[in-house]
Design a protein around this motif. Structure first.
Motif, PDB file in Angstrom:
ATOM      1  N   ILE A   1      -7.692   9.405 -11.421  1.00 15.87           N
ATOM      2  CA  ILE A   1      -8.776   8.443 -11.156  1.00 15.87           C
ATOM      3  C   ILE A   1      -8.269   7.300 -10.286  1.00 15.87           C
ATOM      4  O   ILE A   1      -8.904   6.902  -9.306  1.00 15.87           O
ATOM      5  N   VAL A   2      -7.089   6.772 -10.629  1.00 14.20           N
ATOM      6  CA  VAL A   2      -6.484   5.675  -9.844  1.00 14.20           C
ATOM      7  C   VAL A   2      -6.171   6.143  -8.428  1.00 14.20           C
ATOM      8  O   VAL A   2      -6.413   5.424  -7.458  1.00 14.20           O
ATOM      9  N   LEU A   3      -5.634   7.363  -8.292  1.00 15.11           N
ATOM     10  CA  LEU A   3      -5.298   7.909  -6.977  1.00 15.11           C
ATOM     11  C   LEU A   3      -6.536   8.044  -6.098  1.00 15.11           C
ATOM     12  O   LEU A   3      -6.526   7.626  -4.938  1.00 15.11           O
ATOM     13  N   ILE A   4      -7.607   8.616  -6.627  1.00 17.72           N
ATOM     14  CA  ILE A   4      -8.844   8.810  -5.860  1.00 17.72           C
ATOM     15  C   ILE A   4      -9.411   7.467  -5.423  1.00 17.72           C
ATOM     16  O   ILE A   4      -9.823   7.287  -4.272  1.00 17.72           O
TER      17      ILE A   4
ATOM     18  N   MET B   1     -17.495  -5.000   2.117  1.00 14.15           N
ATOM     19  CA  MET B   1     -16.518  -3.915   1.972  1.00 14.15           C
ATOM     20  C   MET B   1     -15.119  -4.458   1.691  1.00 14.15           C
ATOM     21  O   MET B   1     -14.386  -3.932   0.842  1.00 14.15           O
ATOM     22  N   THR B   2     -14.743  -5.535   2.387  1.00 12.53           N
ATOM     23  CA  THR B   2     -13.413  -6.127   2.187  1.00 12.53           C
ATOM     24  C   THR B   2     -13.278  -6.740   0.800  1.00 12.53           C
ATOM     25  O   THR B   2     -12.248  -6.582   0.138  1.00 12.53           O
ATOM     26  N   LEU B   3     -14.323  -7.433   0.338  1.00 11.98           N
ATOM     27  CA  LEU B   3     -14.298  -8.015  -1.000  1.00 11.98           C
ATOM     28  C   LEU B   3     -14.174  -6.931  -2.069  1.00 11.98           C
ATOM     29  O   LEU B   3     -13.477  -7.114  -3.078  1.00 11.98           O
ATOM     30  N   GLN B   4     -14.834  -5.798  -1.842  1.00 11.27           N
ATOM     31  CA  GLN B   4     -14.718  -4.684  -2.784  1.00 11.27           C
ATOM     32  C   GLN B   4     -13.283  -4.156  -2.832  1.00 11.27           C
ATOM     33  O   GLN B   4     -12.758  -3.861  -3.917  1.00 11.27           O
ATOM     34  N   MET B   5     -12.652  -4.051  -1.646  1.00 13.87           N
ATOM     35  CA  MET B   5     -11.259  -3.590  -1.595  1.00 13.87           C
ATOM     36  C   MET B   5     -10.339  -4.542  -2.345  1.00 13.87           C
ATOM     37  O   MET B   5      -9.408  -4.122  -3.042  1.00 13.87           O
ATOM     38  N   ILE B   6     -10.600  -5.843  -2.205  1.00 17.53           N
ATOM     39  CA  ILE B   6      -9.759  -6.856  -2.852  1.00 17.53           C
ATOM     40  C   ILE B   6      -9.985  -6.873  -4.360  1.00 17.53           C
ATOM     41  O   ILE B   6      -9.040  -6.979  -5.151  1.00 17.53           O
ATOM     42  N   LEU B   7     -11.251  -6.740  -4.773  1.00 23.63           N
ATOM     43  CA  LEU B   7     -11.617  -6.880  -6.176  1.00 23.63           C
ATOM     44  C   LEU B   7     -11.301  -5.647  -7.016  1.00 23.63           C
ATOM     45  O   LEU B   7     -10.672  -5.745  -8.078  1.00 23.63           O
TER      46      LEU B   7
ATOM     47  N   LEU C   1     -10.122   3.559  -0.779  1.00 22.26           N
ATOM     48  CA  LEU C   1      -9.994   2.214  -0.204  1.00 22.26           C
ATOM     49  C   LEU C   1      -9.140   2.230   1.063  1.00 22.26           C
ATOM     50  O   LEU C   1      -9.471   1.583   2.062  1.00 22.26           O
ATOM     51  N   ILE C   2      -8.032   2.977   1.048  1.00 23.36           N
ATOM     52  CA  ILE C   2      -7.166   3.074   2.216  1.00 23.36           C
ATOM     53  C   ILE C   2      -7.877   3.807   3.349  1.00 23.36           C
ATOM     54  O   ILE C   2      -7.751   3.440   4.530  1.00 23.36           O
ATOM     55  N   ALA C   3      -8.652   4.850   3.009  1.00 22.32           N
ATOM     56  CA  ALA C   3      -9.403   5.598   4.025  1.00 22.32           C
ATOM     57  C   ALA C   3     -10.396   4.688   4.738  1.00 22.32           C
ATOM     58  O   ALA C   3     -10.537   4.752   5.968  1.00 22.32           O
ATOM     59  N   VAL C   4     -11.061   3.826   3.995  1.00 32.32           N
ATOM     60  CA  VAL C   4     -11.996   2.861   4.593  1.00 32.32           C
ATOM     61  C   VAL C   4     -11.260   1.927   5.541  1.00 32.32           C
ATOM     62  O   VAL C   4     -11.713   1.644   6.652  1.00 32.32           O
ATOM     63  N   ASP C   5     -10.087   1.441   5.099  1.00 30.46           N
ATOM     64  CA  ASP C   5      -9.294   0.521   5.917  1.00 30.46           C
ATOM     65  C   ASP C   5      -8.878   1.172   7.236  1.00 30.46           C
ATOM     66  O   ASP C   5      -8.952   0.550   8.299  1.00 30.46           O
ATOM     67  N   VAL C   6      -8.441   2.424   7.180  1.00 28.53           N
ATOM     68  CA  VAL C   6      -8.009   3.144   8.392  1.00 28.53           C
ATOM     69  C   VAL C   6      -9.198   3.411   9.309  1.00 28.53           C
ATOM     70  O   VAL C   6      -9.106   3.258  10.534  1.00 28.53           O
TER      71      VAL C   6
ATOM     72  N   ALA D   1       0.837  -1.207   0.000  1.00 25.00           N
ATOM     73  CA  ALA D   1       0.000   0.000   0.000  1.00 25.00           C
ATOM     74  C   ALA D   1       0.872   1.258   0.000  1.00 25.00           C
ATOM     75  O   ALA D   1       0.603   2.215  -0.739  1.00 25.00           O
ATOM     76  N   GLY D   2       1.940   1.241   0.818  1.00 26.90           N
ATOM     77  CA  GLY D   2       2.877   2.362   0.844  1.00 26.90           C
ATOM     78  C   GLY D   2       3.575   2.533  -0.495  1.00 26.90           C
ATOM     79  O   GLY D   2       3.759   3.659  -0.977  1.00 26.90           O
ATOM     80  N   SER D   3       3.963   1.422  -1.114  1.00 23.98           N
ATOM     81  CA  SER D   3       4.609   1.470  -2.436  1.00 23.98           C
ATOM     82  C   SER D   3       3.676   2.073  -3.475  1.00 23.98           C
ATOM     83  O   SER D   3       4.112   2.823  -4.360  1.00 23.98           O
TER      84      SER D   3
END
Length: 304
Positions: free
Chosen positions: A241-244, A271-277, A249-254, A106-108
């Protein structure tokens, strides 16, 4: 589960009716995994093969797509295995490793997006100096740092986490992300502060840098002719678009970690499946459709 097993293994309690829909889940996620690998690897191969795509912008896109493949490979095989298993468990050491790899990648991602923003900034705002500034050596150094810096910063917490005492052996999720801290008897203040520092270094600072570069790009483009605006929109819009998408997704995780609200298991599962997919599939679609040169090579490939 007996005591010995409880000391070593964690129950993944985030699955919803897996016994009833296990084969449906498996087919959907297996299909998504194959599509993710094929779409990302196809564009990476096109960038490697075609010399006109050996520019810094396309090199960074290839690195971003490789990052997506690594992210998917980290999560999908275990997920597919869990769908077919009677019990969904993971060893604590494997859970900590998944946490480490998850946030390293995620950091990369953020640092690679920052590198791409810088590349666009130099290309549009300093076009005459672009070949000098974005040399091959500099691009290679940026790529190494994009993976090495997150690795160095996220390697410290796992060393501490692996020896911490556990009071909870059920993780309310299907993968080991920020919610792993809820397994521990006591939340260490030092770990919390260090985690905040990592978040600032690997997410907030790159995001601010990206915003700064795109504001400068917008100022330059606004003063330029229509042709410059068109080219800038063509190359910058996919990155934005990719950045947003990734930041959401990261905001949801935090937020899942910071909010004390107990979400229903079904909501967390979806929500987790959406992040993965979404994200690993989203990147190649956006770059394949919106980047003119990549789209051209893709059309030639499929026409054959």
């Amino acid at each position: 589960m007996d005591k010995k097993l409880n000391e070593t293994y964690i129950n993944l309690g985030g699955y919803v009716e897996v016994n009833k829909y296990r084969y449906l889940y498996f087919i959907i996620m297996f299909t998504a995994y194959v599509l993710t690998l094929c779409s990302n690897c196809t564009i990476v191969c096109l960038i490697v093969i075609h010399k006109n795509l050996h520019e810094p912008m396309y090199v960074f896109i290839a690195a971003l797509l490789i990052n997506s493949v690594l992210y998917s490979t980290l999560i999908y095989p275990k997920l597919l295995l869990d769908f077919l298993s009677e019990t969904q468990v993971i060893s604590y050491s494997a859970c900590v490793f998944q946490w480490f790899a998850y946030y390293t990648l995620a950091g990369s991602e953020f640092l690679l997006l920052a590198a791409m923003a810088y590349d666009r900034y130099v290309s549009i705002c300093k076009p005459l100096q672009y070949p000098v500034i974005m040399r091959k050596t500099k691009v290679n150094i940026i790529l190494v740092l994009a993976w090495f810096v997150p690795f160095c910063q996220t390697v410290v917490p796992p060393i501490i986490l692996i020896s911490k005492k556990l009071c909870n052996f059920t993780l309310k999720g299907i993968l080991c992300n920020s919610t792993i801290h809820k397994l521990h008897c006591v939340t260490t203040v030092a770990i919390t502060i260090y985690g905040l520092i990592i978040f600032v270094n690997l997410a907030i600072l790159p995001l601010l840098f990206i915003l700064f570069t795109y504001i400068n790009i917008l100022v330059i483009v606004y003063r330029s002719c229509r042709e410059v605006r068109r080219k800038a929109a063509q190359t910058c819009l996919p990155h934005l678009i990719v950045l947003i998408n990734f930041f959401c997704l990261i905001a949801v995780d935090v937020l899942l970690l910071r909010l004390e609200t107990e979400f229903p298991t079904t909501v967390l599962f979806v929500m987790t499946l959406q992040m993965i997919l979404y994200h690993p599939l989203f990147n190649p679609i956006i770059y394949g459709l919106k980047m003119k040169e990549i789209n051209k090579h893709l059309l030639r490939l499929f026409s054959k």
